[in-house]
Design a protein around this motif. Structure first.
Motif, PDB file in Angstrom:
ATOM      1  N   VAL A  19       0.958  -1.213  -0.055  1.00  0.00           N
ATOM      2  CA  VAL A  19       0.022   0.097  -0.045  1.00  0.00           C
ATOM      3  C   VAL A  19       1.002   1.116   0.034  1.00  0.00           C
ATOM      4  O   VAL A  19       1.915   1.605   0.873  1.00  0.00           O
ATOM      5  CB  VAL A  19      -0.990   0.085   1.290  1.00  0.00           C
ATOM      6  CG1 VAL A  19      -1.921   1.173   1.256  1.00  0.00           C
ATOM      7  CG2 VAL A  19      -1.816  -1.259   1.420  1.00  0.00           C
ATOM      8  N   TRP A  20       0.973   1.796  -1.062  1.00  0.00           N
ATOM      9  CA  TRP A  20       2.121   2.894  -1.296  1.00  0.00           C
ATOM     10  C   TRP A  20       1.448   4.360  -0.809  1.00  0.00           C
ATOM     11  O   TRP A  20       0.140   4.788  -1.159  1.00  0.00           O
ATOM     12  CB  TRP A  20       2.382   2.940  -2.914  1.00  0.00           C
ATOM     13  CG  TRP A  20       2.883   1.669  -3.339  1.00  0.00           C
ATOM     14  CD1 TRP A  20       2.125   0.634  -3.515  1.00  0.00           C
ATOM     15  CD2 TRP A  20       4.355   1.357  -3.189  1.00  0.00           C
ATOM     16  NE1 TRP A  20       3.187  -0.362  -3.964  1.00  0.00           N
ATOM     17  CE2 TRP A  20       4.436   0.130  -3.596  1.00  0.00           C
ATOM     18  CE3 TRP A  20       5.355   1.983  -3.240  1.00  0.00           C
ATOM     19  CZ2 TRP A  20       5.548  -0.498  -3.920  1.00  0.00           C
ATOM     20  CZ3 TRP A  20       6.708   1.499  -3.177  1.00  0.00           C
ATOM     21  CH2 TRP A  20       6.712   0.185  -3.724  1.00  0.00           C
ATOM     22  N   MET A  63       4.943   1.114   1.881  1.00  0.00           N
ATOM     23  CA  MET A  63       4.416   0.673   3.269  1.00  0.00           C
ATOM     24  C   MET A  63       3.673  -0.511   2.662  1.00  0.00           C
ATOM     25  O   MET A  63       3.264  -0.628   1.664  1.00  0.00           O
ATOM     26  CB  MET A  63       3.720   1.570   3.955  1.00  0.00           C
ATOM     27  CG  MET A  63       4.635   2.511   4.934  1.00  0.00           C
ATOM     28  SD  MET A  63       5.568   1.893   6.189  1.00  0.00           S
ATOM     29  CE  MET A  63       4.543   1.417   7.337  1.00  0.00           C
ATOM     30  N   GLY A  64       3.282  -1.412   3.703  1.00  0.00           N
ATOM     31  CA  GLY A  64       2.270  -2.461   3.074  1.00  0.00           C
ATOM     32  C   GLY A  64       1.464  -2.941   4.350  1.00  0.00           C
ATOM     33  O   GLY A  64       1.812  -2.579   5.548  1.00  0.00           O
ATOM     34  N   VAL A  65       0.550  -3.903   4.114  1.00  0.00           N
ATOM     35  CA  VAL A  65      -0.364  -4.525   5.157  1.00  0.00           C
ATOM     36  C   VAL A  65      -0.054  -5.787   5.120  1.00  0.00           C
ATOM     37  O   VAL A  65       0.203  -6.429   4.016  1.00  0.00           O
ATOM     38  CB  VAL A  65      -1.895  -3.728   5.013  1.00  0.00           C
ATOM     39  CG1 VAL A  65      -2.180  -2.641   5.380  1.00  0.00           C
ATOM     40  CG2 VAL A  65      -2.430  -4.501   3.762  1.00  0.00           C
ATOM     41  N   GLN A  66      -0.395  -6.353   6.249  1.00  0.00           N
ATOM     42  CA  GLN A  66      -0.063  -8.103   6.393  1.00  0.00           C
ATOM     43  C   GLN A  66      -1.651  -8.630   6.609  1.00  0.00           C
ATOM     44  O   GLN A  66      -2.115  -7.933   7.511  1.00  0.00           O
ATOM     45  CB  GLN A  66       0.736  -8.495   7.438  1.00  0.00           C
ATOM     46  CG  GLN A  66       0.780  -9.743   7.632  1.00  0.00           C
ATOM     47  CD  GLN A  66       1.638 -10.408   8.534  1.00  0.00           C
ATOM     48  OE1 GLN A  66       2.404 -11.195   8.466  1.00  0.00           O
ATOM     49  NE2 GLN A  66       2.025  -9.440   9.951  1.00  0.00           N
ATOM     50  N   LEU A  67      -2.083  -9.299   5.798  1.00  0.00           N
ATOM     51  CA  LEU A  67      -3.499  -9.872   6.229  1.00  0.00           C
ATOM     52  C   LEU A  67      -3.246 -11.258   6.608  1.00  0.00           C
ATOM     53  O   LEU A  67      -2.326 -12.153   5.964  1.00  0.00           O
ATOM     54  CB  LEU A  67      -4.232  -9.979   4.580  1.00  0.00           C
ATOM     55  CG  LEU A  67      -4.328  -8.750   3.731  1.00  0.00           C
ATOM     56  CD1 LEU A  67      -5.050  -8.979   2.353  1.00  0.00           C
ATOM     57  CD2 LEU A  67      -5.022  -7.763   4.418  1.00  0.00           C
ATOM     58  N   PHE A 106      -6.279 -14.446  -0.607  1.00  0.00           N
ATOM     59  CA  PHE A 106      -5.796 -13.898  -2.095  1.00  0.00           C
ATOM     60  C   PHE A 106      -7.061 -12.809  -2.437  1.00  0.00           C
ATOM     61  O   PHE A 106      -6.841 -12.055  -3.162  1.00  0.00           O
ATOM     62  CB  PHE A 106      -5.777 -15.285  -2.979  1.00  0.00           C
ATOM     63  CG  PHE A 106      -4.624 -15.929  -2.767  1.00  0.00           C
ATOM     64  CD1 PHE A 106      -3.429 -15.037  -2.711  1.00  0.00           C
ATOM     65  CD2 PHE A 106      -4.637 -17.244  -2.570  1.00  0.00           C
ATOM     66  CE1 PHE A 106      -2.071 -15.744  -2.540  1.00  0.00           C
ATOM     67  CE2 PHE A 106      -3.354 -17.763  -2.541  1.00  0.00           C
ATOM     68  CZ  PHE A 106      -2.263 -17.043  -2.348  1.00  0.00           C
ATOM     69  N   ASP A 107      -8.442 -13.308  -2.179  1.00  0.00           N
ATOM     70  CA  ASP A 107      -9.423 -12.418  -2.722  1.00  0.00           C
ATOM     71  C   ASP A 107      -9.437 -10.938  -1.955  1.00  0.00           C
ATOM     72  O   ASP A 107      -9.652  -9.880  -2.711  1.00  0.00           O
ATOM     73  CB  ASP A 107     -10.869 -13.113  -2.016  1.00  0.00           C
ATOM     74  CG  ASP A 107     -11.030 -14.424  -2.820  1.00  0.00           C
ATOM     75  OD1 ASP A 107     -10.480 -14.369  -4.063  1.00  0.00           O
ATOM     76  OD2 ASP A 107     -12.070 -15.124  -2.425  1.00  0.00           O
ATOM     77  N   ALA A 108      -9.093 -10.962  -0.566  1.00  0.00           N
ATOM     78  CA  ALA A 108      -8.891  -9.651   0.163  1.00  0.00           C
ATOM     79  C   ALA A 108      -7.855  -8.988  -0.362  1.00  0.00           C
ATOM     80  O   ALA A 108      -7.780  -7.819  -0.874  1.00  0.00           O
ATOM     81  CB  ALA A 108      -8.774  -9.920   1.697  1.00  0.00           C
ATOM     82  N   THR A 152      -8.749  -7.217  -3.784  1.00  0.00           N
ATOM     83  CA  THR A 152      -9.726  -6.115  -3.353  1.00  0.00           C
ATOM     84  C   THR A 152      -8.945  -4.734  -3.274  1.00  0.00           C
ATOM     85  O   THR A 152      -9.283  -3.696  -3.414  1.00  0.00           O
ATOM     86  CB  THR A 152     -10.602  -6.470  -2.328  1.00  0.00           C
ATOM     87  OG1 THR A 152     -11.551  -7.664  -2.625  1.00  0.00           O
ATOM     88  CG2 THR A 152     -11.516  -5.512  -1.929  1.00  0.00           C
ATOM     89  N   ILE A 153      -7.978  -5.042  -2.338  1.00  0.00           N
ATOM     90  CA  ILE A 153      -7.072  -3.783  -1.636  1.00  0.00           C
ATOM     91  C   ILE A 153      -6.174  -3.592  -3.120  1.00  0.00           C
ATOM     92  O   ILE A 153      -6.251  -2.247  -3.080  1.00  0.00           O
ATOM     93  CB  ILE A 153      -5.965  -4.455  -0.765  1.00  0.00           C
ATOM     94  CG1 ILE A 153      -6.905  -4.465   0.644  1.00  0.00           C
ATOM     95  CG2 ILE A 153      -4.939  -3.411  -0.609  1.00  0.00           C
ATOM     96  CD1 ILE A 153      -5.997  -5.138   1.565  1.00  0.00           C
ATOM     97  N   GLU A 154      -5.725  -4.494  -3.801  1.00  0.00           N
ATOM     98  CA  GLU A 154      -4.906  -4.057  -5.090  1.00  0.00           C
ATOM     99  C   GLU A 154      -6.044  -3.122  -6.106  1.00  0.00           C
ATOM    100  O   GLU A 154      -5.489  -2.426  -6.708  1.00  0.00           O
ATOM    101  CB  GLU A 154      -4.234  -5.275  -5.795  1.00  0.00           C
ATOM    102  CG  GLU A 154      -3.050  -5.666  -5.068  1.00  0.00           C
ATOM    103  CD  GLU A 154      -2.261  -6.560  -5.869  1.00  0.00           C
ATOM    104  OE1 GLU A 154      -2.592  -7.306  -6.637  1.00  0.00           O
ATOM    105  OE2 GLU A 154      -0.942  -6.922  -5.427  1.00  0.00           O
ATOM    106  N   ALA A 155      -7.255  -3.751  -6.231  1.00  0.00           N
ATOM    107  CA  ALA A 155      -7.872  -3.141  -6.971  1.00  0.00           C
ATOM    108  C   ALA A 155      -8.343  -1.553  -6.949  1.00  0.00           C
ATOM    109  O   ALA A 155      -8.492  -0.752  -7.564  1.00  0.00           O
ATOM    110  CB  ALA A 155      -9.400  -3.905  -7.268  1.00  0.00           C
ATOM    111  N   ARG A 156      -8.146  -1.283  -5.434  1.00  0.00           N
ATOM    112  CA  ARG A 156      -8.627   0.074  -4.957  1.00  0.00           C
ATOM    113  C   ARG A 156      -7.219   0.591  -4.924  1.00  0.00           C
ATOM    114  O   ARG A 156      -7.348   2.148  -4.628  1.00  0.00           O
ATOM    115  CB  ARG A 156      -9.045  -0.067  -3.763  1.00  0.00           C
ATOM    116  CG  ARG A 156     -10.552  -0.469  -3.635  1.00  0.00           C
ATOM    117  CD  ARG A 156     -11.267  -0.654  -2.585  1.00  0.00           C
ATOM    118  NE  ARG A 156     -12.529  -0.793  -2.563  1.00  0.00           N
ATOM    119  CZ  ARG A 156     -13.101  -2.078  -3.017  1.00  0.00           C
ATOM    120  NH1 ARG A 156     -12.443  -2.849  -3.482  1.00  0.00           N
ATOM    121  NH2 ARG A 156     -14.408  -2.062  -3.071  1.00  0.00           N
TER     122      ARG A 156
END
Length: 142
Positions: free
Chosen positions: A92-93, A100-104, A115-117, A120-124
């Motif tokens: 997440v830039w 930076m990033g998030v860990q699911l 993978f679905d979540a 979804t994050i990458e699509a936004r």
């Protein structure tokens, strides 16, 4: 929570004898049971990938304090691995800042939900292309 962090800290200092190993396994099993119950209601937990922005290069090799700083900042990764939970790091830039990033974190054996979540994050967020890696040579430090 506090118990997870206490367990992670104990790994760094506790002597490992048979009694300590058995007590650690019992604590791990208790934490896994609590996480399973929690994740019945919340199938994906979003955590920071690290407690700090990008570290200076080779900080973990700069002595005990550098190593400790990296360990403390990345404690979420340790606890997730200790409990055997699947995790997915998603970048997440922020403009003008270090990446930076998030860990699911998901339930055991439910990587598909992660993978679905992550999708979804990458699509936004705009997907960033990684930089070209630089091969280490005597005159270039990677």
């Amino acid at each position: 929570g506090r118990r997870s962090l206490a367990l992670a800290r104990a790994l760094d200092t506790a002597p490992l004898d048979l009694a300590g190993f058995v007590a650690g396994q019992a604590e791990r099993d208790a934490l896994m049971t609590r996480w399973d119950a929690f994740m019945e209601r919340y199938p994906v937990v979003v955590l920071p990938s690290s407690g700090e922005p990008a570290f200076p290069q080779d900080l973990d090799l700069a002595g005990i304090e550098g190593s400790r700083r990296c360990s403390v900042a990345n404690r979420f990764q340790l606890v997730v691995a200790l409990l055997g939970l699947p995790a997915l790091a998603v970048p997440v830039w922020s403009a003008g800042a270090p990446p930076m990033g998030v860990q699911l974190v998901g339930r055991r054996f439910r990587e598909d939900v992660l993978f679905d979540a992550g999708a979804t994050i990458e699509a936004r967020h705009s997907v960033r292309t990684p930089i070209d890696p630089v091969r280490a040579t005597p005159d270039v430090r990677v």
